[in-house]
Motif scaffolding. Sequence first.
Motif, PDB file in Angstrom:
ATOM      1  N   THR A   1     -14.628 -13.319  -3.793  1.00  0.00           N
ATOM      2  CA  THR A   1     -14.665 -14.037  -5.088  1.00  0.00           C
ATOM      3  C   THR A   1     -14.242 -15.307  -5.105  1.00  0.00           C
ATOM      4  O   THR A   1     -13.233 -15.522  -4.512  1.00  0.00           O
ATOM      5  CB  THR A   1     -13.936 -13.055  -6.117  1.00  0.00           C
TER       6      THR A   1
ATOM      7  N   SER B   1     -12.222 -17.674  -8.212  1.00  0.00           N
ATOM      8  CA  SER B   1     -11.359 -17.626  -9.363  1.00  0.00           C
ATOM      9  C   SER B   1     -11.027 -18.970 -10.104  1.00  0.00           C
ATOM     10  O   SER B   1     -11.094 -19.708  -9.134  1.00  0.00           O
ATOM     11  CB  SER B   1     -10.148 -16.800  -9.303  1.00  0.00           C
TER      12      SER B   1
ATOM     13  N   LYS C   1     -13.773 -15.406 -13.077  1.00  0.00           N
ATOM     14  CA  LYS C   1     -13.898 -15.261 -11.301  1.00  0.00           C
ATOM     15  C   LYS C   1     -15.359 -14.809 -11.407  1.00  0.00           C
ATOM     16  O   LYS C   1     -16.102 -14.467 -12.298  1.00  0.00           O
ATOM     17  CB  LYS C   1     -13.013 -14.165 -10.799  1.00  0.00           C
ATOM     18  N   GLU C   2     -15.865 -15.014 -10.208  1.00  0.00           N
ATOM     19  CA  GLU C   2     -17.308 -14.717  -9.810  1.00  0.00           C
ATOM     20  C   GLU C   2     -17.371 -14.302  -8.284  1.00  0.00           C
ATOM     21  O   GLU C   2     -16.424 -14.862  -7.666  1.00  0.00           O
ATOM     22  CB  GLU C   2     -18.329 -15.943 -10.031  1.00  0.00           C
ATOM     23  N   TYR C   3     -18.482 -14.090  -7.807  1.00  0.00           N
ATOM     24  CA  TYR C   3     -18.679 -13.992  -6.344  1.00  0.00           C
ATOM     25  C   TYR C   3     -18.943 -15.296  -5.489  1.00  0.00           C
ATOM     26  O   TYR C   3     -19.573 -16.052  -6.337  1.00  0.00           O
ATOM     27  CB  TYR C   3     -19.704 -12.827  -5.941  1.00  0.00           C
TER      28      TYR C   3
ATOM     29  N   PRO D   1     -18.002  -9.593 -10.836  1.00  0.00           N
ATOM     30  CA  PRO D   1     -16.879  -8.843 -10.308  1.00  0.00           C
ATOM     31  C   PRO D   1     -16.327  -7.867 -11.477  1.00  0.00           C
ATOM     32  O   PRO D   1     -16.351  -8.142 -12.603  1.00  0.00           O
ATOM     33  CB  PRO D   1     -15.840  -9.591  -9.769  1.00  0.00           C
TER      34      PRO D   1
END
Length: 387
Positions: free
Chosen positions: A159, A161, A251-253, A280
Motif C-alpha cells: 500500500t 499512504s 491509503k491505497e494499493y 484497503p
Amino acid sequence: MKNILERYLIFVLALLPVLSGCSGNEPEPSEPTPAPGILADTYLKLSIATAEAPTPASSYSRADTPQYEAPANDNENEKIQTMRFIIVDGSGHVEHNVLINQTNKPDVLAETPSYRVSPNDTKKIYLIGNEASLPESVIKPFQNLSALDVFPSGWDDVTLSLPAPAGEGATQAPLYSANQPIPMTEFHEVEIGAPKIDTDGNNVPYEVPLFVTRTAVKFTFNLTIKVDDATAALVGKIDVGDLIIDKIADKEYLFPKATTYDPAKAHDHENRTVTAYTVPSDLNNISFPVSWKQGDDIFHYTSGPVYLPETKYTPEGATTDTPYTISLPIDDAVLTAPLPNVPAFYSLPRNTHVIVDITVEGPMIVCEVRLVPYTGIYLYPDFGIIR
C-alpha cells in the motif's frame, strides 16, 4: 496530441535450426531457419516511445477522442521519467528486473539491450514508473529482486499512504507534491509462443503494447466569488481559507487491485474506463485541506493539481446522494456544499481527474464537478471512471 508515451515489450525469439522433411514427390515448404551466426536463444527487447515521435508511434493517437482530457504539456511530472520492468516466468521466478531511465524525455528510447527469456511460457510483467517518488520501504523490495528470485506473493497487498504531518499542527500533505513525478504501475500477463523466424532467417519479434495507470486521483479546485461591479469596486480584501474535502482515503494499493476495465484488460490501444476496484480494508477516511493560489484578482482562485489516493466511500445504508462534501471559510463565514456528479458506488478511482468549479455568491455556494478520464501525457490506453 503531444508528449504521449506508448509502451511496448518486444519479445525477440530465435529458432533452433531444423531440417525440413519431404513427402511424396513434391517437397513440402520448409520452416525458416536462423541465418548463420544467430544464436539459438530467446530474447526480450524493450522499447519506449512517445506519441509525437514519427510514425508508427504517432499512429496510435487518440487526440480526436473528446471525452478524454488533453495532455498536461506544461507538467513534466506527469510524464514517464523512469520505468521498471520486472519479467517473471510461469514458475514465479524473476527473469529480468530492468530500470529504463529517460529523464531527458527523448521521443524514442531506442536500441535498448535484448534480454534472454524462456519461450513457450506465460510471463507476468510488472511495471513501475517514476519510482523515485515512492517511499523507500515500498520500492526497495522490488528494486532488490534479482534473476531467479521468487517474485513476492504479497505484491498486490503493498500500500501507499498519505505522508504523516511534519509535526503537531502541521497541514496534511498530499500523496505526491506538485514537484514529484507521479508514479504509475500495472501488471500484465503475456503469452509467449514458439520462436518465429522470417524467410530471411531473422528473428521476428512478438510486439505487445502494455499500459500503466497513475497511482493517484488528480484534483483541481477553481473558485469564483461573484459580486456586482459596484460591490467589486469597494472590496479591498477577501479572506479565503483552506478548502476542506471530506472522506478522502488515507491509503491505497500500489498496484491496481481487483480492477476491471471497460473494455476488458487486453494488449491493445483501446480507450478504457475503470468499472470496479478494491481499496484497503484498514484505511481511514479523512478530511483533507486544500490551499489556494489567487488568480488575476481577489475574486478568482485555483488550487493547482492535488494528488490524493483513490477513494471509495460506501457508508452503511448509503443512498444515491453523494457523501462527499467541501467546506470553505470566507471572511467570517464557513460555507459547505456537496460534490454532485460522483459516479456509482461513490468511486473516485486512480487515473481520474476530478475538476471542481466552485461559485460563491453572497451566502450561497454551488459546486460543479467534472470527472475526466485523465490521460495527462499519454494517449492510450486512456483511463478514467464509469458513471
